[in-house]
Scaffold this motif. Sequence first.
Motif, mmCIF file in Angstrom:
data_model
loop_
_atom_site.group_PDB
_atom_site.id
_atom_site.type_symbol
_atom_site.label_atom_id
_atom_site.label_comp_id
_atom_site.label_asym_id
_atom_site.label_seq_id
_atom_site.Cartn_x
_atom_site.Cartn_y
_atom_site.Cartn_z
ATOM 1 N N THR A 186 -3.818 6.132 4.862
ATOM 2 C CA THR A 186 -4.769 5.937 3.767
ATOM 3 C C THR A 186 -4.027 5.684 2.455
ATOM 4 O OG1 THR A 186 -6.311 7.441 4.860
ATOM 5 C CG2 THR A 186 -6.709 6.957 2.534
ATOM 6 N N PRO A 187 -4.430 4.664 1.684
ATOM 7 C CA PRO A 187 -3.759 4.379 0.409
ATOM 8 C C PRO A 187 -3.954 5.520 -0.594
ATOM 9 C CG PRO A 187 -5.079 2.503 1.128
ATOM 10 C CD PRO A 187 -5.459 3.651 2.002
ATOM 11 N N VAL A 188 -2.929 5.744 -1.378
ATOM 12 C CA VAL A 188 -2.981 6.748 -2.449
ATOM 13 C C VAL A 188 -2.997 6.016 -3.790
ATOM 14 C CG1 VAL A 188 -1.741 8.635 -3.586
ATOM 15 C CG2 VAL A 188 -1.769 8.485 -1.078
ATOM 16 N N ARG A 189 -4.008 6.314 -4.589
ATOM 17 C CA ARG A 189 -4.123 5.653 -5.888
ATOM 18 C C ARG A 189 -3.362 6.392 -6.985
ATOM 19 N NH1 ARG A 189 -6.888 5.978 -10.333
ATOM 20 N NH2 ARG A 189 -7.984 7.844 -9.639
ATOM 21 N N TRP A 190 -3.258 7.733 -6.838
ATOM 22 C CA TRP A 190 -2.612 8.542 -7.881
ATOM 23 C C TRP A 190 -2.281 9.907 -7.284
ATOM 24 C CZ3 TRP A 190 -0.717 6.151 -11.793
ATOM 25 C CH2 TRP A 190 -0.303 6.828 -12.953
ATOM 26 N N VAL A 218 0.844 -1.197 0.000
ATOM 27 C CA VAL A 218 0.000 0.000 0.000
ATOM 28 C C VAL A 218 0.878 1.246 0.000
ATOM 29 C CG1 VAL A 218 -1.702 1.316 1.293
ATOM 30 C CG2 VAL A 218 -1.874 -1.181 1.183
ATOM 31 N N SER A 278 0.895 4.672 0.918
ATOM 32 C CA SER A 278 0.082 5.543 1.759
ATOM 33 C C SER A 278 0.605 6.975 1.714
ATOM 34 C CB SER A 278 0.092 5.034 3.195
ATOM 35 O OG SER A 278 1.416 5.110 3.712
ATOM 36 N N GLY A 333 -11.203 9.526 -7.270
ATOM 37 C CA GLY A 333 -11.136 9.001 -5.903
ATOM 38 C C GLY A 333 -9.795 8.385 -5.596
ATOM 39 N N GLY A 334 -9.278 8.682 -4.415
ATOM 40 C CA GLY A 334 -8.019 8.091 -3.983
ATOM 41 C C GLY A 334 -6.786 8.882 -4.354
ATOM 42 N N GLU A 335 -6.954 10.089 -4.889
ATOM 43 C CA GLU A 335 -5.793 10.880 -5.305
ATOM 44 C C GLU A 335 -5.235 11.725 -4.154
ATOM 45 O OE1 GLU A 335 -8.380 10.336 -8.956
ATOM 46 O OE2 GLU A 335 -8.704 10.985 -6.886
ATOM 47 N N VAL A 387 -7.754 11.978 -1.133
ATOM 48 C CA VAL A 387 -7.476 11.419 0.197
ATOM 49 C C VAL A 387 -6.595 12.344 1.016
ATOM 50 C CG1 VAL A 387 -7.775 9.036 -0.540
ATOM 51 C CG2 VAL A 387 -5.512 10.112 -0.709
ATOM 52 N N GLY A 427 -13.212 13.427 -3.825
ATOM 53 C CA GLY A 427 -12.687 12.074 -3.618
ATOM 54 C C GLY A 427 -11.225 11.993 -3.280
#
Length: 550
Positions: A43-47, A15, A17, A62-64, A93, A91
């Motif tokens: 919290t995981p970061v997607r991008w 992950v 984070s 979401g997840g950026e 993070v 969205g």
Amino acid sequence: MNHVSSVEAPGVPAVLSIARIMELSVVRRGDPEVLSGFELLGTPVRWVHVTETPDLAELLTGGELVLTTGMAFGEGGAGVGDFLHQVRVAGAVGILVELVPGVSRNVDATISALREAASLMDFPVALLHRRVRFVEITEVVHRMLVSDQLAALERSRTIHEVFTALSLENADEDEIVSRTARLIGAPVVLEDVAHLVLAFDASDTDRAELLARWAERSRRVGYLESTGRGAGEESWLQTPVGVRGQRWGRLVVPGDLADDDDAAMVLERAGQTLSIARLAGRDQKELLHQARAGLLHELRQAHSLSADEVLVRSMALGLADVAHYVPVVLRLDMHSGQTPTGLQLRERELLEALLAVLDSSRATALSASLQSGQIGMVLGVSAKQLEEPLLERIFRQLSRGQAGIDWSVGVGHGRGSVKDAARGLDEAAQVAEIVATFDTKARPFYRFTDVRLHGLLALMQGDVRVKSFAEAELAGILDPPDAAALELLELYLKHGGNKSALARTGFLSRPALYARLEKLEDRLGVSLEDAESRTSLHVAMLWYRLNGNQ
């Protein structure tokens, strides 16, 4: 300690984070200060997305993690609260804000406004006090994301290959559990629905500590129908084993883990492999028998287990912690024409009957097959003085309703610990072997004190000196063997040398009997009236019969 290959090493957290990004050197150069959302830094970061506009609804999925220089905050940071709100609603993070004196306008006022707005939000906001190149941050983070994704794919492939190979190799439960523990890097336990331990691998944990009060602790962990952490005092990671609706146990990792997701993936795949193994022919009872047999065999060999560890492992397999333990061996009589399969079926039937009797007697024991046709048991007794009545009750109940008793029971010396009692299984096995040679069995079980001379000769039957003695004593009727003379001598000795008593049995008429006894004396070369001669002949006959001569 096992040496674990790199492909089977525990998975590293994949992950990416916010906390990991904050530790990157390219970010540290910006002298970052976390203003809020400290508990959400994992919290995981997607991008990563760079923006200077608050209108992000259509730009984020979401997840950026958002990077900005605060140009859209307005004069003196008047619009910072709205900006943070819109970033969160879109969205994202978290957000990294670069506000540098001499570069940003009204930087002090803007920083104050950012601090105040962040303090009102449960959202990760970090302030960069020095200039950084956002393009460097995005490049590093995107490389990490791609690298982590590839590592996760490789990890998943490795796990799949390991358990596929175990299935194809028909690996047993111990091997499956052991490989699972190595892949996770933590202790793993396979238990049945009664919370008895079928197999385990303690990894680097002390085995006695791992299994201490196992059933009691495990009952406090609620069962789940899917992989996850159960509710209860000890929220262990677990996965059910068996097909849905027919669960026969579960795999658990008792304790905390660095990466639940990776461990859950391994545990779930292991549970599927164990389910397949059972469908291939091994059932729950077989697993429990196998686990108990494994411990009994280990205890009969030279081992380094402490008494406390032996007790803990025995309790995990259903044996109670009591004051006294007794070693017992049941030996099936050999039938003419008996096939190995037939003997195995009889052994399993006797073991099942024994377990049923123990259950009805509310007695606990560690019982399993020791070898073909032989069942070993360490019986728990609440007090030493209750040993005899408990054994009487168990074996009289076991023989009740049987058309013919075709087994022998040997009992060794009781001890105060399971470890010491298990050492007596060899003694109990010798007694059972001796009793198997008896024509009749007047007792439900025997000890060495019950078999006496018969038992001593049974222990010495392989001694060449005893063989030479017996053959010399019986030489007159053994070369070649004279069955009628051997039978007459045996009956005469059984009646203590009393000719009148032997004659009254109707074996022979009195004149014929006396004539044959005189002839027997001539062939043996001794007087049958001599007590020492009769004793020597009695010992020789016992040895002769013990060696399978009928």
